[in-house]
Design an enzyme around this catalytic site. Sequence first.
Site, PDB file in Angstrom:
ATOM      1  N   LYS A   1     -34.830 -40.432 -25.273  1.00 17.69           N
ATOM      2  CA  LYS A   1     -35.138 -39.106 -25.812  1.00 17.69           C
ATOM      3  C   LYS A   1     -35.391 -39.184 -27.317  1.00 17.69           C
ATOM      4  O   LYS A   1     -35.052 -40.191 -27.952  1.00 17.69           O
ATOM      5  CB  LYS A   1     -33.970 -38.154 -25.512  1.00 17.69           C
ATOM      6  CG  LYS A   1     -32.645 -38.601 -26.127  1.00 17.69           C
ATOM      7  CD  LYS A   1     -31.434 -37.888 -25.539  1.00 17.69           C
ATOM      8  CE  LYS A   1     -30.165 -38.389 -26.190  1.00 17.69           C
ATOM      9  NZ  LYS A   1     -28.947 -37.857 -25.542  1.00 17.69           N
TER      10      LYS A   1
ATOM     11  N   ARG B   1     -21.478 -28.245 -22.615  1.00 19.26           N
ATOM     12  CA  ARG B   1     -22.852 -28.211 -23.099  1.00 19.26           C
ATOM     13  C   ARG B   1     -23.709 -27.731 -21.930  1.00 19.26           C
ATOM     14  O   ARG B   1     -23.815 -26.547 -21.701  1.00 19.26           O
ATOM     15  CB  ARG B   1     -23.259 -29.592 -23.635  1.00 19.26           C
ATOM     16  CG  ARG B   1     -24.553 -29.585 -24.403  1.00 19.26           C
ATOM     17  CD  ARG B   1     -24.783 -30.863 -25.194  1.00 19.26           C
ATOM     18  NE  ARG B   1     -24.958 -32.061 -24.372  1.00 19.26           N
ATOM     19  CZ  ARG B   1     -25.245 -33.259 -24.864  1.00 19.26           C
ATOM     20  NH1 ARG B   1     -25.405 -33.423 -26.167  1.00 19.26           N
ATOM     21  NH2 ARG B   1     -25.375 -34.298 -24.075  1.00 19.26           N
TER      22      ARG B   1
ATOM     23  N   TYR C   1     -33.718 -35.752 -60.745  1.00 19.39           N
ATOM     24  CA  TYR C   1     -33.620 -34.287 -60.702  1.00 19.39           C
ATOM     25  C   TYR C   1     -32.199 -33.830 -60.983  1.00 19.39           C
ATOM     26  O   TYR C   1     -31.236 -34.402 -60.468  1.00 19.39           O
ATOM     27  CB  TYR C   1     -34.020 -33.778 -59.317  1.00 19.39           C
ATOM     28  CG  TYR C   1     -35.500 -33.779 -59.071  1.00 19.39           C
ATOM     29  CD1 TYR C   1     -36.362 -32.966 -59.812  1.00 19.39           C
ATOM     30  CD2 TYR C   1     -36.040 -34.581 -58.068  1.00 19.39           C
ATOM     31  CE1 TYR C   1     -37.726 -32.961 -59.571  1.00 19.39           C
ATOM     32  CE2 TYR C   1     -37.409 -34.578 -57.809  1.00 19.39           C
ATOM     33  CZ  TYR C   1     -38.246 -33.763 -58.559  1.00 19.39           C
ATOM     34  OH  TYR C   1     -39.583 -33.759 -58.310  1.00 19.39           O
TER      35      TYR C   1
ATOM     36  N   MET D   1     -38.151 -36.823 -53.199  1.00 19.34           N
ATOM     37  CA  MET D   1     -38.903 -36.801 -51.946  1.00 19.34           C
ATOM     38  C   MET D   1     -39.457 -38.182 -51.598  1.00 19.34           C
ATOM     39  O   MET D   1     -39.459 -38.594 -50.441  1.00 19.34           O
ATOM     40  CB  MET D   1     -40.059 -35.787 -52.045  1.00 19.34           C
ATOM     41  CG  MET D   1     -40.786 -35.574 -50.728  1.00 19.34           C
ATOM     42  SD  MET D   1     -42.181 -34.462 -50.864  1.00 19.34           S
ATOM     43  CE  MET D   1     -41.389 -32.905 -51.238  1.00 19.34           C
TER      44      MET D   1
HETATM   45  C1  LIG Z   1     -28.041 -38.942 -25.338  1.00 15.86           C
HETATM   46  C2  LIG Z   1     -27.350 -39.056 -24.032  1.00 15.86           C
HETATM   47  C3  LIG Z   1     -26.968 -40.312 -23.523  1.00 15.86           C
HETATM   48  C4  LIG Z   1     -27.021 -41.577 -24.331  1.00 15.86           C
HETATM   49  O1  LIG Z   1     -25.890 -41.664 -25.141  1.00 15.86           O
HETATM   50  P1  LIG Z   1     -25.620 -42.933 -26.086  1.00 15.86           P
HETATM   51  O2  LIG Z   1     -24.342 -42.594 -26.739  1.00 15.86           O
HETATM   52  O3  LIG Z   1     -26.758 -42.990 -27.043  1.00 15.86           O
HETATM   53  O4  LIG Z   1     -25.551 -44.136 -25.219  1.00 15.86           O
HETATM   54  C5  LIG Z   1     -26.471 -40.365 -22.236  1.00 15.86           C
HETATM   55  N1  LIG Z   1     -26.325 -39.246 -21.495  1.00 15.86           N
HETATM   56  C6  LIG Z   1     -26.646 -38.022 -21.973  1.00 15.86           C
HETATM   57  C7  LIG Z   1     -26.448 -36.834 -21.120  1.00 15.86           C
HETATM   58  C8  LIG Z   1     -27.148 -37.884 -23.253  1.00 15.86           C
HETATM   59  O5  LIG Z   1     -27.440 -36.664 -23.741  1.00 15.86           O
END
Ligand SMILES: *Cc1c(COP(=O)(O)O)cnc(C)c1O
Length: 364
Positions: free
Chosen positions: A37, A134, A256, A308
């Site tokens: 992702k 979640r 800055y 930046m």
């Molecule tokens: C992002 C995610 C993972 C991967 O987690 P890592 O700690 O990067 O190995 C696995 N399962 C879910 C549901 C996630 O959101």
Amino acid sequence: MAASDQAELTIDLAALAANYKTMQKNAGQAATSAVVKADGYGLGMAQIAPALFDAGCTTFWVAQLNEGISLRGLLPDAVIYVLNGVPSGTAAQFEAHDLRPCLITLAQVEEWQSHCQASKPLLAALFVDSGFNRLGFGEIEIAELMAQPNIFEGWELCLIASHLACADDPTHPMNGAQLERFRNALAVLPKAPASLANSGGIMLGADYHFDMVRTGTMLYGCSATAKEEDALTPIAYLRAPLLQIRQLSAGDSIGYGATFTASGEMTIGIASLGYGDGLSRHFGNQSPSPIRFTIDAQPVSLLGRISMDSLAIDLTNLPKMPSVGDMVEIFGHDNPIDRLAQQGNTISYELLTSLGSRYNRIYK
Ligand SMILES: *Cc1c(COP(=O)(O)O)cnc(C)c1O
């Protein structure tokens, strides 16, 4: 060769493949799937995913439908799960791109079922909330689901998954509590393969492995515990060239807001990387312990605010004085990404997914 004013992000796909094989060993009997992702944790899904597939990974996870569609274009033969499930009205897109949603609400299950009844039985996972709060079905929602007659007809439940909240801390009592709640959910739900562990969960041991594990951060050379010694081989190296070296006298300020003032003679270097490249401005002026990078394996401190496009480092009295064009390592080999993350009060995940697009990206 002409000098470059661009920072350089090198991504080692051979190390990625080696880390995948290590995670397979760590996962024992369970299948090892990869989480790609957020553009492969910022490292480029277009390069990361095919390299993992070539290393033997056949199952992948993304968060969003659009990420799944992109990934399908890269890997026609992989199994792809979409963590956010099926947003209303998108079931046909999941079918068209052969994506498996992780169904997170009763409404999603009903929508998937009615799409399948009108089309054909398609595969989907069910996401259980075992305490993270979640996404997915908690205890009450599971009871509601099981109270619906025929809810599992017309589609194929291929996986039951959940996610750990505290796998970065092996001693945290949440781990055991979530394991128990996940087992309770599995006992109530129809029989299907199960998946609980992310990278940290894999390292908690065989009890957490079930049929499939999902690894992200450790594939990318980051630690699941935030301790740099727990990381596998680094795969990402970020370096920025020095654009100028200058001498300061007592009373001279830097950058800055003039937030840093020299108390005596100093030599500083200006490196070509700033918050426009994803290095948070919050990293500037961390006193009493400033952020450190390395140059030629020598630690150097960040001085003043990050601009930046550039940042300033302290070169005063370095044993091996660098020259313009030499590379400052932001993270990589001598300055592990987990160490930088810790100094900046963040995690390596955030450093990677914040990476900018201006770098010269080198895949090897
Ligand atoms: C992002 C995610 C993972 C991967 O987690 P890592 O700690 O990067 O190995 C696995 N399962 C879910 C549901 C996630 O959101």
